[in-house]
Design a protein around this motif. Structure first.
Motif, PDB file in Angstrom:
ATOM      1  N   THR A  72       0.820  -1.205   0.000  1.00 25.05           N
ATOM      2  CA  THR A  72       0.000   0.000   0.000  1.00 25.05           C
ATOM      3  C   THR A  72       0.854   1.254   0.000  1.00 25.05           C
ATOM      4  N   SER A  73       0.337   2.298  -0.621  1.00 26.25           N
ATOM      5  CA  SER A  73       1.015   3.592  -0.616  1.00 26.25           C
ATOM      6  C   SER A  73       0.928   4.201   0.784  1.00 26.25           C
ATOM      7  N   PRO A  74       1.928   5.033   1.167  1.00 25.06           N
ATOM      8  CA  PRO A  74       2.002   5.499   2.559  1.00 25.06           C
ATOM      9  C   PRO A  74       0.844   6.381   3.005  1.00 25.06           C
ATOM     10  N   GLY A  75       0.206   7.102   2.089  1.00 26.43           N
ATOM     11  CA  GLY A  75      -0.859   8.009   2.494  1.00 26.43           C
ATOM     12  C   GLY A  75      -2.177   7.339   2.804  1.00 26.43           C
ATOM     13  N   ILE A  76      -2.283   6.037   2.588  1.00 25.13           N
ATOM     14  CA  ILE A  76      -3.547   5.323   2.765  1.00 25.13           C
ATOM     15  C   ILE A  76      -3.610   4.743   4.178  1.00 25.13           C
ATOM     16  N   PRO A  77      -4.617   5.091   4.983  1.00 26.87           N
ATOM     17  CA  PRO A  77      -4.690   4.585   6.363  1.00 26.87           C
ATOM     18  C   PRO A  77      -4.807   3.064   6.407  1.00 26.87           C
ATOM     19  N   HIS A  78      -4.041   2.456   7.317  1.00 27.04           N
ATOM     20  CA  HIS A  78      -4.096   1.002   7.449  1.00 27.04           C
ATOM     21  C   HIS A  78      -4.644   0.559   8.814  1.00 27.04           C
ATOM     22  N   LEU A  79      -4.774   1.504   9.754  1.00 27.98           N
ATOM     23  CA  LEU A  79      -5.308   1.154  11.065  1.00 27.98           C
ATOM     24  C   LEU A  79      -6.189   2.274  11.617  1.00 27.98           C
ATOM     25  N   TYR A  80      -5.622   3.453  11.830  1.00 32.53           N
ATOM     26  CA  TYR A  80      -6.378   4.601  12.339  1.00 32.53           C
ATOM     27  C   TYR A  80      -6.458   5.685  11.264  1.00 32.53           C
ATOM     28  N   PRO A  81      -7.497   6.506  11.248  1.00 30.53           N
ATOM     29  CA  PRO A  81      -8.716   6.393  12.066  1.00 30.53           C
ATOM     30  C   PRO A  81      -9.577   5.183  11.692  1.00 30.53           C
ATOM     31  N   ALA A  82      -9.361   4.627  10.487  1.00 28.52           N
ATOM     32  CA  ALA A  82     -10.000   3.366  10.084  1.00 28.52           C
ATOM     33  C   ALA A  82      -9.230   2.844   8.880  1.00 28.52           C
ATOM     34  N   PRO A  83      -9.036   1.540   8.789  1.00 26.65           N
ATOM     35  CA  PRO A  83      -8.295   1.012   7.637  1.00 26.65           C
ATOM     36  C   PRO A  83      -9.074   1.176   6.343  1.00 26.65           C
ATOM     37  N   HIS A  84      -8.356   1.414   5.283  1.00 31.90           N
ATOM     38  CA  HIS A  84      -8.960   1.435   3.953  1.00 31.90           C
ATOM     39  C   HIS A  84      -9.639   0.093   3.709  1.00 31.90           C
ATOM     40  N   PRO A  85     -10.800   0.068   3.023  1.00 33.29           N
ATOM     41  CA  PRO A  85     -11.501  -1.201   2.804  1.00 33.29           C
ATOM     42  C   PRO A  85     -10.640  -2.284   2.179  1.00 33.29           C
ATOM     43  N   ALA A  86      -9.737  -1.915   1.279  1.00 33.91           N
ATOM     44  CA  ALA A  86      -8.876  -2.927   0.657  1.00 33.91           C
ATOM     45  C   ALA A  86      -7.898  -3.516   1.662  1.00 33.91           C
ATOM     46  N   ILE A  87      -7.383  -2.695   2.556  1.00 35.48           N
ATOM     47  CA  ILE A  87      -6.470  -3.195   3.577  1.00 35.48           C
ATOM     48  C   ILE A  87      -7.226  -4.064   4.574  1.00 35.48           C
ATOM     49  N   ALA A  88      -8.428  -3.646   4.929  1.00 37.22           N
ATOM     50  CA  ALA A  88      -9.254  -4.469   5.823  1.00 37.22           C
ATOM     51  C   ALA A  88      -9.535  -5.833   5.200  1.00 37.22           C
ATOM     52  N   ALA A  89      -9.803  -5.836   3.888  1.00 40.61           N
ATOM     53  CA  ALA A  89     -10.072  -7.101   3.193  1.00 40.61           C
ATOM     54  C   ALA A  89      -8.839  -7.991   3.181  1.00 40.61           C
ATOM     55  N   ALA A  90      -7.655  -7.403   2.980  1.00 36.13           N
ATOM     56  CA  ALA A  90      -6.418  -8.186   2.989  1.00 36.13           C
ATOM     57  C   ALA A  90      -6.170  -8.798   4.360  1.00 36.13           C
ATOM     58  N   LEU A  91      -6.380  -8.005   5.400  1.00 34.79           N
ATOM     59  CA  LEU A  91      -6.159  -8.509   6.750  1.00 34.79           C
ATOM     60  C   LEU A  91      -7.143  -9.632   7.090  1.00 34.79           C
ATOM     61  N   GLU A  92      -8.381  -9.486   6.652  1.00 35.90           N
ATOM     62  CA  GLU A  92      -9.377 -10.546   6.870  1.00 35.90           C
ATOM     63  C   GLU A  92      -8.984 -11.824   6.157  1.00 35.90           C
ATOM     64  N   ALA A  93      -8.350 -11.666   5.000  1.00 29.08           N
ATOM     65  CA  ALA A  93      -7.945 -12.837   4.215  1.00 29.08           C
ATOM     66  C   ALA A  93      -6.606 -13.414   4.674  1.00 29.08           C
ATOM     67  N   GLY A  94      -5.974 -12.764   5.661  1.00 25.05           N
ATOM     68  CA  GLY A  94      -4.683 -13.243   6.147  1.00 25.05           C
ATOM     69  C   GLY A  94      -3.525 -12.905   5.240  1.00 25.05           C
ATOM     70  N   VAL A  95      -3.706 -11.936   4.358  1.00 22.70           N
ATOM     71  CA  VAL A  95      -2.654 -11.550   3.413  1.00 22.70           C
ATOM     72  C   VAL A  95      -1.769 -10.489   4.053  1.00 22.70           C
ATOM     73  N   PRO A  96      -0.454 -10.668   4.074  1.00 18.96           N
ATOM     74  CA  PRO A  96       0.440  -9.666   4.663  1.00 18.96           C
ATOM     75  C   PRO A  96       0.334  -8.319   3.953  1.00 18.96           C
ATOM     76  N   VAL A  97       0.450  -7.254   4.720  1.00 21.83           N
ATOM     77  CA  VAL A  97       0.412  -5.898   4.171  1.00 21.83           C
ATOM     78  C   VAL A  97       1.771  -5.255   4.390  1.00 21.83           C
ATOM     79  N   ASP A  98       2.316  -4.644   3.347  1.00 23.60           N
ATOM     80  CA  ASP A  98       3.639  -4.023   3.402  1.00 23.60           C
ATOM     81  C   ASP A  98       3.588  -2.711   2.634  1.00 23.60           C
ATOM     82  N   ASN A  99       4.718  -2.002   2.593  1.00 25.09           N
ATOM     83  CA  ASN A  99       4.823  -0.812   1.753  1.00 25.09           C
ATOM     84  C   ASN A  99       6.143  -0.847   0.994  1.00 25.09           C
ATOM     85  N   ASP A 100       6.389   0.180   0.202  1.00 26.83           N
ATOM     86  CA  ASP A 100       7.587   0.156  -0.642  1.00 26.83           C
ATOM     87  C   ASP A 100       8.872   0.203   0.182  1.00 26.83           C
ATOM     88  N   ILE A 101       8.822   0.802   1.381  1.00 24.74           N
ATOM     89  CA  ILE A 101      10.012   0.835   2.236  1.00 24.74           C
ATOM     90  C   ILE A 101      10.375  -0.579   2.681  1.00 24.74           C
TER      91      ILE A 101
END
Length: 471
Positions: A72-101
């Protein structure tokens, strides 16, 4: 380009197709991964078509079937104030989330490194204020001595878009809390913590979360050397956590507020002089007062941090001092843009929060202060103790009247727009005064970035001065 390692033949999803997102797509493909992507912006389809990227709406429950990782790009919320729906879907599916760093650090150091005599180093700089200037100054000093150096992250190029470094090369990364918070791999050789002041609090659920995001670079990164600004309690705490003994010189403490003492490795600036101490003895001293590209105590802190970094890389004090004098500073950061009739015009549009504006106000005398914009949490109260040199404030922004009301004890004029503020400040300024843009607020009520705000300031100054200005 740094080809991403570890995903050959696998499908990786990328969320966000801005600068870092597109660089990530290309680096993943170069490493042999298959890429699907999504962007909420209206130009997503056009960008995807131009790059040959398969668009997949990543918020759907089935979107992550067969996907190895979401980047995910850095400007997209992953936890607070609420995760982006795509990140929430990845976490529900057990898919690791990372960034370019994270991808950069897991992939850096591959290829033909075994053939290099001197392995390249990564210097990572984080903190609330001064990251860009510190990063640029480190790179400038290294360029001055002919070292192979690349500047990336929040400044310069995207981290995956840089060239594979040469023998003995150095990569200098400016990293925000958004980047350090999520990266799954963080392994810099040298890590820098400049300072901490309240910012991005909604994104990190408060100051503690914000500090925790910065701290990951050190606690999980395990750098060989850590350069820590100790002028705030958080920096002092971090330095204490990283040190195993008072004389542990793997941690270099820096300050621009006071003289540091002790048996460790210390670099501090006091009354315009930078001093380096090791094992209780002074090693060197540099007069920073005539370094035009680094005005004010806040820039002296940046100089201390940069000095400490390049000392760990092996540069001599006199070489560093010479390089400091040829540093021109960065746009929109205490940038002298004109002088006419004895009045100096300074663009510090990057002063987007109260603490950075406070430092700018401390750096100059007899100030005509242009301020205002989209206010951040906490109000302007902490700033009022540093307005003694302000002759008058010219307030811009959609909420200029409310902003002006908070500046108790300061003569104010509500101008709303930049053109009016610059014209009024220039008309009233007298020889020896400084017209300073230091907004103490974000730009997004009137501009799409602090850079655009600073450019408008410069354009209005040029319009007002005409042919009178001297660079």
């Amino acid at each position: 380009m740094i080809p991403v390692q570890g995903f050959e033949g696998q499908t990786v999803a990328v969320l966000g197709l801005g600068r870092s997102g597109l660089a990530t797509v290309r680096a993943l493909r170069e490493g042999g991964a298959e890429v699907v992507a999504w962007d909420d912006g209206p130009r997503a389809a056009e960008i995807a078509e131009a790059e040959g990227i398969e668009l997949r709406k990543l918020s759907r429950p089935e979107a992550f079937e067969g996907v190895a990782c979401l980047v995910t790009s850095p400007g997209i919320p992953h936890l607070y104030p609420a995760p982006h729906p795509a990140i929430a879907a990845a976490l529900e599916a057990g898919v690791p989330v990372d960034n370019d760093i994270g991808l950069f650090f897991r992939s850096f150091g591959q290829g033909d490194w075994a053939e290099l005599d001197t392995p390249p180093k990564v210097v990572a700089v984080t903190g609330s204020n001064g990251k860009s200037t510190t990063s640029a100054l480190i790179a400038h000093v290294l360029e001055h001595v002919g070292r192979d150096v690349q500047l990336a992250g929040n400044i310069g190029r995207g981290v995956l878009d840089i060239d594979p470094p040469a023998d003995g090369g150095v990569v200098v990364l400016e990293l925000s809390s958004y980047q350090t918070d999520l990266a799954r791999s963080l392994t810099p050789d040298v890590a820098v913590f400049t300072n901490l002041s309240p910012d991005h609090l909604d994104r990190h659920a408060g100051l503690g979360g914000y500090f925790a995001a910065k701290r990951r670079l050190f606690a999980e990164g395990g750098p060989d050397r850590a350069v820590i600004g100790v002028d705030e309690p958080e920096g002092l705490f971090l330095a204490g956590q990283l040190s195993v003994a008072p004389e542990d010189d793997r941690v270099i403490r820096v300050s621009s507020a006071r003289k540091l003492t002790g048996p460790g490795w210390l670099v501090y600036a006091r009354k315009g002089f930078l001093s380096e101490y090791r094992k209780g003895r002074q090693v060197s001293s540099i007069d920073l007062r005539e370094v035009k590209g680094l005005p004010g105590a806040h820039n002296h802190q940046n100089a201390c941090a940069a000095y400490a970094v390049v000392r760990t890389i092996g540069l001599a004090p006199r070489v560093i001092e010479a390089a400091f004098h040829s540093f021109g500073g960065l746009p929109h950061r205490s940038q002298r843009i004109a002088e006419a009739g004895g009045v100096t015009f300074v663009n510090d549009s990057k002063a987007t929060n109260v603490d950075s504006a406070k430092q700018a106000l401390r750096a100059f005398k007899r100030i005509r202060w242009i301020c205002g914009g989209l206010q951040k949490e906490g109000g302007l109260g902490p700033l009022l103790g540093d307005t003694g040199e302000v002759m008058k404030a010219y307030v811009i922004g959609r909420e200029a009247a409310d902003f002006a009301m908070q500046l108790t004890g300061v003569e104010t004029e509500v101008c709303t727009d930049m053109a009016t503020a610059v014209a009024r400040a220039a008309a009233e300024a007298e020889p020896g005064e400084t017209v300073l843009l230091a907004p103490a607020a974000a730009s997004f009520d009137q501009y799409d970035s602090f850079e655009r705000r600073g450019e408008d300031f410069a354009a209005q100054v040029e319009a007002v001065l005409g042919g009178q200005a001297q660079g």
